[in-house]
Scaffold this active site. Structure first.
Site, PDB file in Angstrom:
ATOM      1  N   HIS A  41       0.820  -1.223   0.000  1.00 25.51           N
ATOM      2  CA  HIS A  41       0.000   0.000   0.000  1.00 25.51           C
ATOM      3  C   HIS A  41       0.845   1.261   0.000  1.00 25.51           C
ATOM      4  O   HIS A  41       0.342   2.342  -0.279  1.00 25.51           O
ATOM      5  CB  HIS A  41      -0.913   0.010   1.231  1.00 25.51           C
ATOM      6  CG  HIS A  41      -2.023  -0.986   1.143  1.00 25.51           C
ATOM      7  ND1 HIS A  41      -3.319  -0.643   0.823  1.00 25.51           N
ATOM      8  CD2 HIS A  41      -2.031  -2.331   1.295  1.00 25.51           C
ATOM      9  CE1 HIS A  41      -4.074  -1.731   0.808  1.00 25.51           C
ATOM     10  NE2 HIS A  41      -3.313  -2.767   1.094  1.00 25.51           N
ATOM     11  N   ASP A  84       3.717   9.372  -0.412  1.00 24.73           N
ATOM     12  CA  ASP A  84       2.507   8.623  -0.062  1.00 24.73           C
ATOM     13  C   ASP A  84       2.284   7.542  -1.105  1.00 24.73           C
ATOM     14  O   ASP A  84       2.494   7.790  -2.298  1.00 24.73           O
ATOM     15  CB  ASP A  84       1.291   9.568  -0.060  1.00 24.73           C
ATOM     16  CG  ASP A  84       0.333   9.292   1.092  1.00 24.73           C
ATOM     17  OD1 ASP A  84       0.110   8.114   1.392  1.00 24.73           O
ATOM     18  OD2 ASP A  84      -0.200  10.262   1.667  1.00 24.73           O
TER      19      ASP A  84
HETATM   20  C1  GDG Z   1      -2.225   3.729   3.324  1.00 26.52           C
HETATM   21  C2  GDG Z   1      -1.173   4.428   2.463  1.00 26.52           C
HETATM   22  C3  GDG Z   1      -2.820   4.517   0.575  1.00 26.52           C
HETATM   23  C4  GDG Z   1      -8.462  10.593   7.683  1.00 26.52           C
HETATM   24  N1  GDG Z   1      -8.750  11.283   8.802  1.00 26.52           N
HETATM   25  C5  GDG Z   1      -9.955  10.854   9.223  1.00 26.52           C
HETATM   26  C6  GDG Z   1     -10.386   9.860   8.320  1.00 26.52           C
HETATM   27  N2  GDG Z   1      -9.453   9.730   7.401  1.00 26.52           N
HETATM   28  C7  GDG Z   1      -9.567   8.818   6.245  1.00 26.52           C
HETATM   29  C8  GDG Z   1      -9.433   9.540   4.930  1.00 26.52           C
HETATM   30  C9  GDG Z   1      -9.009   8.407   4.008  1.00 26.52           C
HETATM   31  C10 GDG Z   1      -8.178   7.510   4.940  1.00 26.52           C
HETATM   32  O1  GDG Z   1      -8.533   7.853   6.279  1.00 26.52           O
HETATM   33  C11 GDG Z   1      -6.686   7.760   4.792  1.00 26.52           C
HETATM   34  O2  GDG Z   1      -6.247   7.168   3.627  1.00 26.52           O
HETATM   35  P1  GDG Z   1      -4.853   7.597   2.951  1.00 26.52           P
HETATM   36  O3  GDG Z   1      -4.803   6.941   1.635  1.00 26.52           O
HETATM   37  O4  GDG Z   1      -4.794   9.068   2.859  1.00 26.52           O
HETATM   38  O5  GDG Z   1      -3.680   7.192   3.948  1.00 26.52           O
HETATM   39  P2  GDG Z   1      -3.103   5.978   4.875  1.00 26.52           P
HETATM   40  O6  GDG Z   1      -3.933   5.777   6.084  1.00 26.52           O
HETATM   41  O7  GDG Z   1      -1.694   6.394   5.151  1.00 26.52           O
HETATM   42  O8  GDG Z   1      -3.139   4.599   4.013  1.00 26.52           O
HETATM   43  C12 GDG Z   1      -1.848   5.336   1.442  1.00 26.52           C
HETATM   44  C13 GDG Z   1      -3.756   3.702   1.449  1.00 26.52           C
HETATM   45  O9  GDG Z   1      -3.033   2.923   2.402  1.00 26.52           O
HETATM   46  C14 GDG Z   1      -4.627   2.762   0.606  1.00 26.52           C
HETATM   47  O10 GDG Z   1      -3.869   1.872  -0.176  1.00 26.52           O
HETATM   48  O11 GDG Z   1      -3.575   5.420  -0.211  1.00 26.52           O
HETATM   49  O12 GDG Z   1      -0.871   5.940   0.607  1.00 26.52           O
HETATM   50  O13 GDG Z   1      -0.283   5.188   3.278  1.00 26.52           O
HETATM   51  O14 GDG Z   1     -10.099   7.681   3.554  1.00 26.52           O
HETATM   52  O15 GDG Z   1     -10.629  10.163   4.594  1.00 26.52           O
HETATM   53  N3  GDG Z   1     -11.566   9.223   8.441  1.00 26.52           N
HETATM   54  C15 GDG Z   1     -12.355   9.566   9.503  1.00 26.52           C
HETATM   55  N4  GDG Z   1     -11.972  10.522  10.401  1.00 26.52           N
HETATM   56  C16 GDG Z   1     -10.810  11.197  10.299  1.00 26.52           C
HETATM   57  O16 GDG Z   1     -10.508  12.080  11.111  1.00 26.52           O
HETATM   58  N5  GDG Z   1     -13.541   8.949   9.653  1.00 26.52           N
END
Ligand code: GDG
Length: 464
Positions: free
Chosen positions: A155, A361
């Site tokens: 990921h 990322d």
């Molecule tokens: C890994 C990889 C890759 C965030 N704050 C809150 C909240 N979120 C949600 C966002 C989004 C998710 O969490 C975060 O997803 P990301 O993709 O930005 O990042 P990682 O957690 O680092 O995930 C990343 C992913 O895996 C998938 O393959 O994209 O690069 O690092 O959906 O909206 N959700 C809630 N409250 C918050 O305060 N409910």
């Protein structure tokens, strides 16, 4: 019909303590429910002694979870996974903190997971292993005689071989991954970097764009960008923009332009750099004309680097507000608490600028969510780091280098001043890149690549 066996560090046990299942997890569960499946991994609990897996069955999906001992949690999870692999894979080697015994514990936990999964496996299961916590797990399965089709998806990014080699132990883990049948990455750059590491660190040969040969076997390489349920998120955002939290936010803004950041509080997300750019922006715009709302949900609070980051952000935020604030206005609202997903969707629709500027990322789903949340008639502008995997698909955003605070401030100003026609044109291109995709489609395409002969029997759920 083959079952799908998903193996990941955390398991979305229903009503368990693993937290709310995210979009990708929900999609995998959907695919598993229609064929039968097993989800296997850490329970999230730390106990004194290791025991047999806990087991919960819900419909066609079983959940088998193992607790970790305190020492395992410290060595495998906090130590090697999050203290060495995570910083290295994100090209932040100065944040690494390596201890030889943590690597040993990492490998031992991966073997213990394999020991406990093997008795639960059936002959025709498809096995899908997720992420950097489990890089030696596929080899541990093979060593126990498991010959089932086995895929691994990373990921997070994979850096070039030179940058990867700073993590002690990585050569062995790359070798271990070459026991799989399919290796999946977020971008072609990650795939190519991994292939360069594999051919540089081991005897493997790259025999095609998407094929590596190692130990007399072929390992396929694939690019599977993680996706969101774009249509569904768009509908949620449109509805939530009229709900109470969004209305209260709007009232509090009183016409100020809203910039929004939504991230886990993590060193890879570039938050101090973002605040630096914002400080420069505020310095040259009129007071009361704009506000940045930064949601930074705490994570990994048992890792010292994360605790220090929280302090650094609190200090930087205080400095911006004390320097530029007015008795009736503060430019920055920093919330180190998670917010409900629906509320975030509504906020995203309200924001004139979505600020997504990680240092590195794998994908960054927030960038895609911000695009999905916009009103097509009056869309906001995404300011996106060129070092997020999402930049490969969302090239119509304003792409920035998060290490260059001055040009990031300029991009934020350009976003705030962008005429409607240009905002619409950029948004249309970005929406076109994500509108037809779904997490189900992402999961399906990985499984089809893993087991093409199963193609006809996979459901076509979620095809938007
Ligand atoms: C890994 C990889 C890759 C965030 N704050 C809150 C909240 N979120 C949600 C966002 C989004 C998710 O969490 C975060 O997803 P990301 O993709 O930005 O990042 P990682 O957690 O680092 O995930 C990343 C992913 O895996 C998938 O393959 O994209 O690069 O690092 O959906 O909206 N959700 C809630 N409250 C918050 O305060 N409910």
């Amino acid at each position: 019909m083959s079952r799908i066996v998903v193996v990941s560090n955390r398991v979305p046990v229903p009503a368990g303590n693993a937290g709310h299942a995210g979009g990708l997890a929900v999609a995998l569960l959907g695919l598993m429910e229609s064929r039968g499946g097993l989800w296997f991994g850490w329970s999230g609990a730390v106990t004194e002694r290791v025991g047999a897996p806990g087991f919960v069955q819900r419909g066609a999906v079983g959940y088998a979870t193992l607790d970790l001992t305190e020492a395992e949690h410290g060595g495998y999870y906090t130590g090697y996974s999050n203290g060495v692999l995570w910083p290295m894979l994100h090209s932040l080697p100065h944040l690494m903190s390596f201890r030889r015994q943590d690597l040993d514990t990492y490998r031992r936990v991966n073997r213990r997971f394999a020991d406990n999964l093997v008795p639960l496996l059936r002959r025709d299961d498809l096995i899908w292993v997720h992420d950097y916590h489990l890089m030696s797990f596929p080899a541990a399965l093979r060593a126990r005689g498991v010959g089932n089709p086995t895929g691994f998806f990373l990921h997070v990014p994979f850096p070039g071989p030179e940058a990867a080699s700073v993590a002690p132990g990585i050569r062995g883990l790359v070798q271990d991954l070459l026991t799989t049948d399919l290796l999946g990455f977020q971008t072609t750059a990650d795939r190519d970097n991994f292939a360069a590491a594999a051919t540089g660190f081991t005897d493997a040969r790259r025999t095609g764009d998407a094929v590596i040969e190692a130990g007399g076997r072929e390992i396929r390489l694939g690019v599977f960008p993680a996706e969101i349920a774009a249509q569904e998120f768009a509908a949620t955002a449109a509805a939530e923009a009229r709900a109470e939290p969004a209305r209260l936010l709007e009232r509090s803004l009183g016409g100020q332009a809203l910039l929004l950041g939504v991230d886990r509080l993590d060193p890879t997300k570039g938050l101090p750099e973002r605040l630096d750019a914002f400080r420069r922006l505020v310095a040259r715009r009129p007071a009361r004309s704009l506000a940045l709302l930064q949601i930074a949900a705490p994570s990994r609070e048992d890792v010292a680097v994360y605790r220090r980051l929280r302090e650094e952000l609190d200090t930087a935020a205080g400095a911006i507000n004390s320097e530029f604030g007015e008795p009736d206005w503060l430019p920055l609202r920093l919330l180190a608490r998670p917010q409900p997903r629906e509320t975030l969707a509504g906020f995203m629709r309200q924001a004139r600028v979505g600020v997504v500027t990680p240092l590195r990322d794998g994908m960054n789903l927030v960038a895609k969510e911000y695009i999905a949340a916009q009103d097509p008639a009056d869309p906001g502008v995404l300011v996106l780091s060129r070092f997020a995997g999402a930049a490969a698909q969302l090239g119509s955003a304003l792409l920035v280098n998060p290490h260059d605070a001055e040009s990031m401030a300029e991009a934020l100003a350009q976003a705030l001043d962008m005429p409607l026609a240009e905002r619409q044109a950029r948004w249309q291109v970005a929406w076109g890149a994500i509108a037809g995709a779904s997490p189900e489609g992402w999961g399906e395409s990985f499984l089809r690549a893993l087991a093409p002969e199963e193609l006809d029997r996979l459901p076509v759920a979620g095809r938007a």
